[in-house]
Each structure stands twice: as C-alpha cells, then as structure tokens.
Design an enzyme around this catalytic site. Structure first.
Site, mmCIF file in Angstrom:
data_model
loop_
_atom_site.group_PDB
_atom_site.id
_atom_site.type_symbol
_atom_site.label_atom_id
_atom_site.label_comp_id
_atom_site.label_asym_id
_atom_site.label_seq_id
_atom_site.Cartn_x
_atom_site.Cartn_y
_atom_site.Cartn_z
ATOM 1 N N GLU A 245 -14.866 -22.381 16.619
ATOM 2 C CA GLU A 245 -13.703 -22.012 15.795
ATOM 3 C C GLU A 245 -12.515 -21.755 16.700
ATOM 4 O O GLU A 245 -12.626 -21.016 17.679
ATOM 5 C CB GLU A 245 -13.942 -20.720 15.000
ATOM 6 N N GLU B 293 -20.059 -14.778 13.838
ATOM 7 C CA GLU B 293 -19.361 -13.583 14.325
ATOM 8 C C GLU B 293 -20.191 -12.334 14.050
ATOM 9 O O GLU B 293 -19.810 -11.465 13.260
ATOM 10 C CB GLU B 293 -17.986 -13.481 13.669
HETATM 11 C C1 BG6 Z 1 -13.186 -16.261 11.669
HETATM 12 C C2 BG6 Z 1 -14.184 -16.527 10.561
HETATM 13 O O1 BG6 Z 1 -13.145 -14.917 11.946
HETATM 14 O O2 BG6 Z 1 -11.868 -16.571 11.449
HETATM 15 C C3 BG6 Z 1 -13.749 -17.539 9.532
HETATM 16 O O3 BG6 Z 1 -15.438 -16.889 11.069
HETATM 17 C C4 BG6 Z 1 -12.291 -17.342 9.238
HETATM 18 O O4 BG6 Z 1 -14.580 -17.417 8.413
HETATM 19 C C5 BG6 Z 1 -11.485 -17.553 10.501
HETATM 20 O O5 BG6 Z 1 -11.787 -18.099 8.182
HETATM 21 C C6 BG6 Z 1 -9.981 -17.438 10.332
HETATM 22 O O6 BG6 Z 1 -9.697 -16.216 9.732
HETATM 23 P P1 BG6 Z 1 -8.789 -16.106 8.433
HETATM 24 O O7 BG6 Z 1 -8.869 -14.695 8.056
HETATM 25 O O8 BG6 Z 1 -7.443 -16.540 8.842
HETATM 26 O O9 BG6 Z 1 -9.405 -17.009 7.425
#
Ligand code: BG6
Length: 485
Positions: A384, A192
């Site tokens: 992701e 990101e």
């Molecule tokens: C993404 C990141 O933005 O979202 C991860 O690359 C992160 O590292 C994931 O864990 C989910 O976000 P969060 O804040 O719910 O953990």
C-alpha cells in the site's frame, strides 16, 4: 564519485491493492453476514470531530441493528466490485498489472464467524475473481483479514478480545487455503495489525465500552491475533508447501522533532512501538522493551501453555507494509499538528501535505525500507502506498491528476534507490488502483485511483469507470519496469 544506477529486478511485481469492504458492496448478498466494516458510519466533514470515524459504540450497534439509525454505511455499498469485477480486472490488466491485492471478506465465507460450515456462494465468488485474475496473468496477493471481523464474533466473544476467535480464524484460513491452493501463493494474515491498538473495533471487532479495561483488552486481542497468525502460517505450509505468509504493518516512521536527545529517545521509543508488531511476527517472540512497557502501563498478557512455542515455530515468510507518510516525535506538545494515517503528528517544515494533511515523504520510504531490511533481512513487499486527493472531472471527461503522478513517481524513485542500497523488495502495489471508499473517513471524494469511479460522498453517481491521466502513466511505468517515471 562514481555513478551507480539502481534498477528494479525483472521479477518485480507491479500492481495495486484493495480491501473487500472498501470495494465489493453487496454486503448482504449470497449469504454474507455482517462484519465490523458494515457498522462504520459516514460522518460529513463538518460534523466530524477528528479525522476518522472508525470506533463504534454498543449504542451505535444497537441502533443500526434495530433500524433506529439513520447513518449511512458506505462500506456496505463499496464500488460494486462484487458485480463488476470482470470489467475492473480488465482495466488493471490493461495497465499491465502483474499482481493484485484483495482481501477475502471473512463473513462471506463464515457469515457469523463461528458457523460450522462455510458458505458455498462466498467461496464461489472468490473462485471467480481469482480465475479472472489468473486469466490475465495477474498474481493474486490475498489478505485474510482487512478490518472485516464477522459481527457474530463481536456479539459472542467481543471479537478478538476472546481467545475463541483464534480457532474460528484458523478454521477460516484452513478453508480458504484448501479451496484456493492451486490459485494463490502469496497470503497476508492481518492488514495493518497495529490497527487493533489504535481502533480496536476496526482492527479487532472489539467494542471498547464492553470492556472494563479497554487497553488490556486490545493488547490481549493483539496477542490472540499473533497466535492466530502463527497457527495460520503453520496450516498454510502444510496445505500449500510453496505458499508464502506475510505479516502487514502500517509503517509509521517517525523522526525526532529536534536534535534534543529527549526527542531522539522519544522517536526511538515511538518507532519501537510501531516495529514491535513485526518484531513478534518475524522473530517469534515479544521483545524485551515491551516487557517494560507492559509493566509501566499495567498490562498483563494472558498466555496459554504453548503460546511461546507457537510464535517461535511459525514466523512469517516475508514482510508487507503500507507507507503513506512520516511523522515527528517530540517531548514537548507545542507546535502545529497535522492529521495522518492512523495518528496525528507535528508538522514537518520540510514536507508538503496531502489534502487530508498527511505529510508526503518519499525519502522517508527509502529510510523505512532500509531500516526494516537491516532489522530483519526478510523480503519486503510494499502492499500500500498512494495519495488520497480530490479529483476534478473536466467537461470532456478527462482527469488530470498530475499531483498523484508526482507523489507516486517520487516514491517509486526512492524504492529503486532502496533496492540499490541492498533491500530485497518484492514488489509495489499502489493503494486503491480503482477509486474506493476511504477506510478512515468513509468518503468517496478521497480518491487514490488510476481509474475514476462516478460516485460521491452521498452515494450519488452511476458508478461508471474512467481512466485518469495516471492510468496511462502507470502503464508506462510497468511496461518499462520502473525506468520511465
Ligand atoms: C490503510 C488501510 O491504512 O490506508 C486501507 O489499510 C486504507 O484500508 C488506506 O484505505 C488509506 O487510508 P484512507 O483512510 O485514506 O482510506
């Protein structure tokens, strides 16, 4: 209308994604140095002033280093993957994973970032993890930097604000490419990369209060990351001829809040502010619309001779994205606001939200994939996607996470449609296949996993792993190559 049946290609990658700082723990074992993630503090929900606690001040750093701070740092503990990786990888293999995304914690390899020699124990750890994955026929997808800038570089150069960090990164990249050249084909430079403009500390190890002009510093830091990414891509192709380098964008799709042309224009501008990062990585140059943005916001990027050529000559091979939600853009600030991944948004009346307020939009994923493929015609890998939710453990130990199954199956169905629309989609990696520490809030209770980890927000629990309903569901999805959802 004639029927059309979209389907996943046979070589589609199915799996999950993690980051070292959210799973490994062992933050000071076997020679590892501190990284940005090791300073991020857990703030109980009732004390939080906004839905993230990612920016860190000089004063917080001083207190942590001097031992005056009584804050907890959950990313130092993770879920103890460092010692349990064999058990964890066996669980992923049981679901039938064909790919797994992990990051290398840079400060395990170069404890301060600027050290002359790499730390052999750190290199050996990733050899062990990669071997374990390959033993189970799981393709590793490796991120070089997932919010893990070594603290030594922050101390010396204010992280990515300093041009020197580029050389240190390239040396680190070269070291791991050489070491793992027979084990890893798919690489990602910066997780990101847009994060550096949202939280410069998390995204770039930049302490904003050390800078006279923080906005300038973060865009300068970003330029350094772009250069570092291109130089790393060059090295990758020299060291691993069939290696593929990807960039990574948190795709923050946004729609106009109304048909008012002003809102439509605002949405276009907001989308461009997000796609700017992939524009540079893929096309190898800054887009013209950013020239205007930089002038209007008093930002001057300082470039060295040859920078433009470096960007142009070494673009990425494929694109990766995270996708969790969509947003709304509006020129008028009225309306109900809800939290989101990396930024807040007006509430969309057509969408439901997660327990953390993120707006769930599976069709938005199809739109985002089509837009990006139209724009770049490069293969896309979703690295992701997932639902952070509270889970309840029943008396018999079972966990009925039908809400997670519903979220994931709707997103996968839309991915399949996007493939039917012509998108070259390489694979799907669900975020946090094993519960891990939340990036934005450092909570454990914000769970994404198919596998439950017995640990709460205060750090209590025996870390035992157990299978949720979604574990058995995802296994079937993979077995059927996305036919059974
Ligand atoms: C993404 C990141 O933005 O979202 C991860 O690359 C992160 O590292 C994931 O864990 C989910 O976000 P969060 O804040 O719910 O953990």
């Amino acid at each position: 209308m004639a029927q059309f049946k979209a389907q996943f290609p046979d070589n589609f990658y199915w799996g999950g994604a993690t980051a070292a700082n959210q799973i490994e723990g062992a933050f000071d074992e076997d020679g590892k140095g501190l990284s940005a993630a090791d300073f991020v503090e857990y703030i109980p929900k009732e004390q939080r002033t906004k839905d993230n606690a990612m920016e860190i001040t000089s004063e917080q750093i001083r207190k942590t280093l001097s031992g005056e701070s009584d804050a907890r740092h959950p990313k130092r503990e993770g879920i103890d993957f460092y010692h349990r990786y064999k058990e964890d990888i066996a669980l992923l293999a049981e679901m039938g994973f064909t790919a797994f995304r992990l990051s290398i914690h840079w400060s395990r390899i170069f404890p301060n970032g600027y050290d002359e020699k790499p730390n052999e124990a750190g290199l050996q750890f990733y050899d062990n993890v990669l071997d374990e994955l390959l033993k189970h026929n799981i393709e590793p997808v490796v991120t070089l930097s997932h919010y893990e800038t070594p603290y030594g570089l922050t101390e010396k150069y204010n992280g990515w604000a300093g041009r020197e960090t580029v050389d240190h990164f390239v040396r680190y990249a070269e070291t791991v490419f050489t070491r793992y050249k027979d084990k890893v084909t798919y690489w990602i430079t910066f997780n990101e990369i847009n994060m550096i403009t949202i939280s410069p500390f998390t995204g770039g190890g930049i302490v904003s209060d050390k800078e006279e002009n923080p906005i300038q510093a973060k865009y300068q830091g970003l330029h350094h990351q772009f250069i570092a990414s291109s130089l790393a891509t060059k090295k990758l192709h020299e060291i691993i001829p069939n290696g593929k380098m990807g960039c990574m964008l948190a795709r923050m799709s946004t729609y106009p809040n109304t048909p008012n042309p002003e809102d439509v224009l605002k949405a276009q501008q907001d989308n461009r502010q997000n796609l700017f990062f992939t524009d540079v990585h893929v096309r190898g140059e800054y887009p013209e619309y950013m020239t205007r943005y930089f002038i209007e916001n008093d930002i001057t990027i300082s470039k060295e001779t040859g920078d433009d050529e470096i960007l142009k000559q070494h673009p990425v091979d494929y694109i990766t994205i995270s996708y969790y939600m969509s947003s709304l853009s509006s020129v008028s600030p009225e309306g109900e606001v809800t939290a989101g991944n990396l930024n807040n948004s007006l509430k969309n009346p057509y969408l439901e939200s997660s327990d953390w307020g993120w707006q769930i939009d599976p069709i938005g994923l199809r739109v985002a994939l089509n837009d990006m493929y139209d724009r770049y015609q490069l293969p896309i890998f979703i690295v992701e996607n997932g639902l952070g939710a509270y889970d309840k453990v029943e008396e018999d130990g079972s966990i009925h996470d039908d809400y997670r199954i519903s979220y994931l199956s709707k997103h996968i169905a839309q991915m399949k449609e996007a493939i039917g629309d012509g998108v070259d989609l390489m694979g799907y990696l669900a975020w946090g296949p094993i519960d891990l520490v939340s990036m934005s809030t450092s909570e454990m209770s914000k769970r994404y996993g198919f596998v439950y980890v017995d640990k709460d927000d205060e750090g209590n629990g025996d870390l035992a792993r157990s299978r949720k309903d979604s574990f058995f569901w995802y296994k079937k999805v993979i077995e059927s190559n996305g036919e059974v959802l």
